[in-house]
Structure formats: C-alpha cells, structure tokens
Design an enzyme around this catalytic site. Structure first.
Site, PDB file in Angstrom:
ATOM      1  N   ASN A  12       0.873  -1.179   0.000  1.00  0.00           N
ATOM      2  CA  ASN A  12       0.000   0.000   0.000  1.00  0.00           C
ATOM      3  C   ASN A  12       0.904   1.220   0.000  1.00  0.00           C
ATOM      4  O   ASN A  12       1.452   1.605   1.041  1.00  0.00           O
ATOM      5  CB  ASN A  12      -0.908  -0.015   1.232  1.00  0.00           C
ATOM      6  CG  ASN A  12      -1.937   1.101   1.228  1.00  0.00           C
ATOM      7  OD1 ASN A  12      -1.850   2.046   0.428  1.00  0.00           O
ATOM      8  ND2 ASN A  12      -2.901   1.027   2.113  1.00  0.00           N
ATOM      9  N   ARG A 103      -2.575  -2.166  -3.545  1.00  0.00           N
ATOM     10  CA  ARG A 103      -3.725  -1.257  -3.505  1.00  0.00           C
ATOM     11  C   ARG A 103      -3.521  -0.217  -4.606  1.00  0.00           C
ATOM     12  O   ARG A 103      -2.497   0.467  -4.653  1.00  0.00           O
ATOM     13  CB  ARG A 103      -3.816  -0.557  -2.150  1.00  0.00           C
ATOM     14  CG  ARG A 103      -4.983   0.435  -2.099  1.00  0.00           C
ATOM     15  CD  ARG A 103      -4.860   1.375  -0.925  1.00  0.00           C
ATOM     16  NE  ARG A 103      -5.965   2.328  -0.903  1.00  0.00           N
ATOM     17  CZ  ARG A 103      -5.911   3.505  -0.297  1.00  0.00           C
ATOM     18  NH1 ARG A 103      -4.820   3.892   0.329  1.00  0.00           N
ATOM     19  NH2 ARG A 103      -6.956   4.311  -0.319  1.00  0.00           N
ATOM     20  N   HIS A 191     -12.592   3.879  -1.478  1.00  0.00           N
ATOM     21  CA  HIS A 191     -12.558   3.064  -0.254  1.00  0.00           C
ATOM     22  C   HIS A 191     -13.235   1.704  -0.468  1.00  0.00           C
ATOM     23  O   HIS A 191     -13.709   1.081   0.475  1.00  0.00           O
ATOM     24  CB  HIS A 191     -13.221   3.796   0.924  1.00  0.00           C
ATOM     25  CG  HIS A 191     -12.455   5.004   1.381  1.00  0.00           C
ATOM     26  ND1 HIS A 191     -13.070   6.210   1.644  1.00  0.00           N
ATOM     27  CD2 HIS A 191     -11.134   5.189   1.612  1.00  0.00           C
ATOM     28  CE1 HIS A 191     -12.160   7.099   2.002  1.00  0.00           C
ATOM     29  NE2 HIS A 191     -10.980   6.507   1.992  1.00  0.00           N
ATOM     30  N   ARG A 251      -8.651  17.085   3.144  1.00  0.00           N
ATOM     31  CA  ARG A 251      -9.377  17.265   1.889  1.00  0.00           C
ATOM     32  C   ARG A 251     -10.706  17.957   2.134  1.00  0.00           C
ATOM     33  O   ARG A 251     -11.346  17.763   3.156  1.00  0.00           O
ATOM     34  CB  ARG A 251      -9.603  15.912   1.208  1.00  0.00           C
ATOM     35  CG  ARG A 251      -8.365  15.335   0.570  1.00  0.00           C
ATOM     36  CD  ARG A 251      -8.605  13.957   0.015  1.00  0.00           C
ATOM     37  NE  ARG A 251      -7.918  12.938   0.786  1.00  0.00           N
ATOM     38  CZ  ARG A 251      -8.136  11.634   0.675  1.00  0.00           C
ATOM     39  NH1 ARG A 251      -9.051  11.191  -0.172  1.00  0.00           N
ATOM     40  NH2 ARG A 251      -7.476  10.774   1.420  1.00  0.00           N
ATOM     41  N   GLU A 389      -8.294  -3.560   4.865  1.00  0.00           N
ATOM     42  CA  GLU A 389      -8.093  -3.427   3.425  1.00  0.00           C
ATOM     43  C   GLU A 389      -6.982  -4.351   2.934  1.00  0.00           C
ATOM     44  O   GLU A 389      -7.093  -4.959   1.863  1.00  0.00           O
ATOM     45  CB  GLU A 389      -7.770  -1.975   3.093  1.00  0.00           C
ATOM     46  CG  GLU A 389      -8.936  -1.037   3.341  1.00  0.00           C
ATOM     47  CD  GLU A 389      -8.523   0.428   3.411  1.00  0.00           C
ATOM     48  OE1 GLU A 389      -8.980   1.202   2.555  1.00  0.00           O
ATOM     49  OE2 GLU A 389      -7.757   0.783   4.316  1.00  0.00           O
TER      50      GLU A 389
END
Length: 407
Positions: A12, A103, A191, A251, A389
């Site tokens: 990742n 990822r 996501h 963000r 994840e």
C-alpha cells in the site's frame, strides 16, 4: 519437517509512505476462495524523502524494527520498498513471495475487479493519474519497483473503485454535457477495499443485517460513506476523485465548483488550488490546528470545536441522503480509524439521526468500542467493525494466484 506455505506480499504505497504486509496462504486456502490468508508480519516506512522512519513487527506483536534513517538512504519509494522487504524477510527466514498484491486507488471504468498486472494494465493505470494525482503515481511506482526486482513475479492490482463498479447510471452521472460521461467523467466512489471487507464481515457477524439496507461510514483521514443493498454498493459519497463527499483530514469534500472558479479568477494556479483542496482543507483547514481528530477533540479552541462539529454535521447529512437512495435504513456501520475508534465522533453524528431514524447509542457500549453500540430500543442497529483493506487485497491476490494455477 515443517511445511513451507506460500507467501503473498501486500503493498500500500501512499504519497510519503509505503506499507508492506506479509500473508501466509494456509493449505486450506488452496482450494477454498473464502479462506483468508493469515497475516504474518507488517512493516511501514513513513516520511520518505523527509524524515524516514521504519517500523515493523510480526503478527504476534514481536518488534522487528523501529528505526529512523538519513534522508539519502530512503530518498524514494523504491528504496523504501526494498528496505521493508529486507527487514520483514528476516522474521520469515527469507521465504520468497509467490505474488504481490497492490492497492491501486483508481481503476476508472475499465476495472470492476482485481486483475493480474501486465503492460496494457499499467498503461491504463497511467492514464488515470490525473484522477488520483496524490495516490496513483505512487501505486505505479511500487508496481514498477517490484517489476524491476523480480520481473517474473505475479503482481495483482486491487482497486478502491471496483466495489462500486455496478452503480446505476443515476449514481454515476454528473450534470455536465453527456459526452463527458461517455469519456469517463463520472462518479466512481472509493474506499472500495474497505467496503468489500465490511460487507464480507457483516455477512459473518450479522447475516440478517447484511441482507438489508446498510450504510457504512469509513471515517479516517480520508472519509466516505457507502450505501449497500444485500451487500452490494449502490451509492457512495465520493465521486470522480477522492476529494468529493464529506470533509476529511486535509481534503475539502463537497464544495461549490464556483469556489474553484473564483480561486482561479483570483490568479491562483491550478497546482496551488490542487494542493489546497487535497492538503490544506478539511479538518486542518477549518481548525487551523491539525488534521488529527484526536488533537481536535482534546482542544478547546473555538475553531477546533467548529471543525469537529462540521465534520459530524456533514456526515449525518450524507447518511440521510444515502438512506433516501436505499429507501430506508436497516443498519449503520462505523469503520476505519475515526469511525471504529472515536466514541465521541459517533455520538455527535448519531445525535442528528435520532429524530428521523430512531438511532440511539448505548453510552457504555459506545465508549468501549464494542461490536454493537446501539441500545435495544434503537430502531436502527449501529455496529462498529474495524476494517482490513490489506486482508482483502491478500484474499483477491490469492484468488487470482489460484486461478492461474499458482496454488
């Protein structure tokens, strides 16, 4: 003599960090797609090119490394990946991996599932860089680093957008001239690896709820919400890029596009606007203090209080919108760093949901971060499920490895 099980690396790569997890594929997983590979070790380097720090530990908690390095020793993602791999290999007696799962943030309209990486796939991922400028280049850097080191090794791309690929056009459209939709300018959602894991986990712990109308709130430094029906995504708060939806750590989330036009009209360059929207907005921008929710919750500064309140307010609004899409709400699930760990944030969000949805939290269960944090008289059950994840990437990589005869 002990059996040596196949090893999968999960990578990742972020803008200033690389995380690598090592998974062992048990014998039972060779013929069963539902058997999860087992985590053996995890390592990460943060502060690449600035203040590199390596941490690594085995699954049993044994620390393998915790060390800072000179900038010149870990100047880029390639060096970071090599260092993590070398460190973790000591604990695994240097068992070579049979595959690497990555990822990849943006798969665009091309990828609805994980895929084995080859030259055409890389070319298509490069074309998507403008839609994920802070993530996609580093995902590709990690892929190229592995290719350079071991060209024949199977690499698998697992996408944050793929879980949302089956959305109805109504959930994908933006009200621009239709030709842009045909060119791929549409709402994708992100996501997805986290949501895929939660959908799978919910089927295990509450199959009756998993079969219904569920909203999952993935609240971390990046934040979004997903509406699921029978375990499938039907809507997400994020859109073309990971900027859309609710405010995040740095963000902006959803804003009037006229604000961007105003900034440009004032002479602000595109790169500066991008840097502000991605890195200087959200909780950090409103508070002027930090993007870390823990810091803001501990602060009495009026702007810190405002930032947290705005975050909860917008999350509750998004839950309401997604419930309209679903035609009701049968369960609410919180996950990711803030969602799974912050009882206070869950309390503030759910306070908005009592009147309309009858959501009521059990204060004691919520404070303890138990799996079910709602009261018995809550019309909508509220669950807390940590996400994984990397585990989903390992599962998808093992599946493709199996399909190619590698298990």
């Amino acid at each position: 003599m002990s059996t040596v099980h196949p090893v999968i690396l999960v990578v990742n790569a972020g803008s200033s960090s690389v995380k690598v997890s090592i998974y062992v594929v048990p014998e039972s997983a060779h013929h069963n797609v539902d058997i999860q590979p087992e985590l053996a070790a995890h390592g990460q380097i943060e502060g690449i090119g600035v203040a590199p720090r390596l941490t690594a530990r085995m699954a049993d908690g044994r620390v393998v490394a915790d060390e800072q390095f000179p900038v010149e020793q870990v100047a880029d993602h390639d060096a970071a990946f090599r260092l993590i791999r070398l460190t973790l290999s000591v604990g695994l007696r240097d068992t070579p991996p049979v595959a690497v799962g990555h990822r990849v943030v943006h798969g665009g309209a091309d990828f609805a599932d994980a895929v084995a990486i080859d030259d055409p796939v890389i070319a298509r991922l490069e074309a998507l860089v403008p839609l994920a400028p802070l993530h996609q280049p580093h995902n590709l850097t990690a892929i190229r680093a592995v290719r350079a080191a071991v060209p024949e090794l199977l690499q698998v791309a697992c996408f944050d957008t793929a879980f949302h690929a089956g959305h109805d056009p109504l959930a994908q459209l933006m009200a621009l001239p239709y030709e842009y939709y045909e060119r791929g300018i549409r709402r994708y959602g992100f996501h997805g690896l986290s949501y895929a894991y939660i959908a799978r986990r919910l089927r295990q712990v509450a199959p009756d709820l998993a079969a219904g109308r569920v909203i999952v709130a993935h609240l971390g430094n990046g934040a979004s919400l997903c509406a699921m029906r029978e375990g499938r995504s039907v809507e997400s708060t994020m859109g073309l890029t990971a900027l859309d939806g609710m405010p995040m750590g740095t963000r902006c989330g959803n804003i009037d596009p006229g604000a961007v036009l105003w900034l440009a009209a004032q002479g602000m360059e595109a790169d500066a606007i991008q840097a502000m929207l991605y890195g200087q907005s959200g909780l950090k921008g409103i508070s002027g203090i930090s993007s870390d929710m823990r810091v803001l919750l501990a602060s009495n500064d009026p702007r810190a209080v405002l930032a947290v309140n705005f975050y909860a307010y917008r999350a509750a609004q998004e839950i309401g919108k997604l419930a309209v899409t679903l035609g009701g709400l049968d369960a609410l699930v919180f996950t990711a760093g803030i969602g799974a760990d912050s009882a206070e944030v869950r309390t503030r969000i759910c306070a908005y949901l009592d009147g309309l949805f009858g959501v009521r939290l059990d204060a004691q269960a919520n404070a303890a971060n138990t799996q079910r944090v709602s009261r018995d008289d809550s019309r909508v059950p509220v669950l807390v499920l940590p996400t994984d994840e990397e585990g989903m990437i390992a599962l998808s990589t093992a599946r493709i490895l199996r399909e190619r005869g590698g298990l």
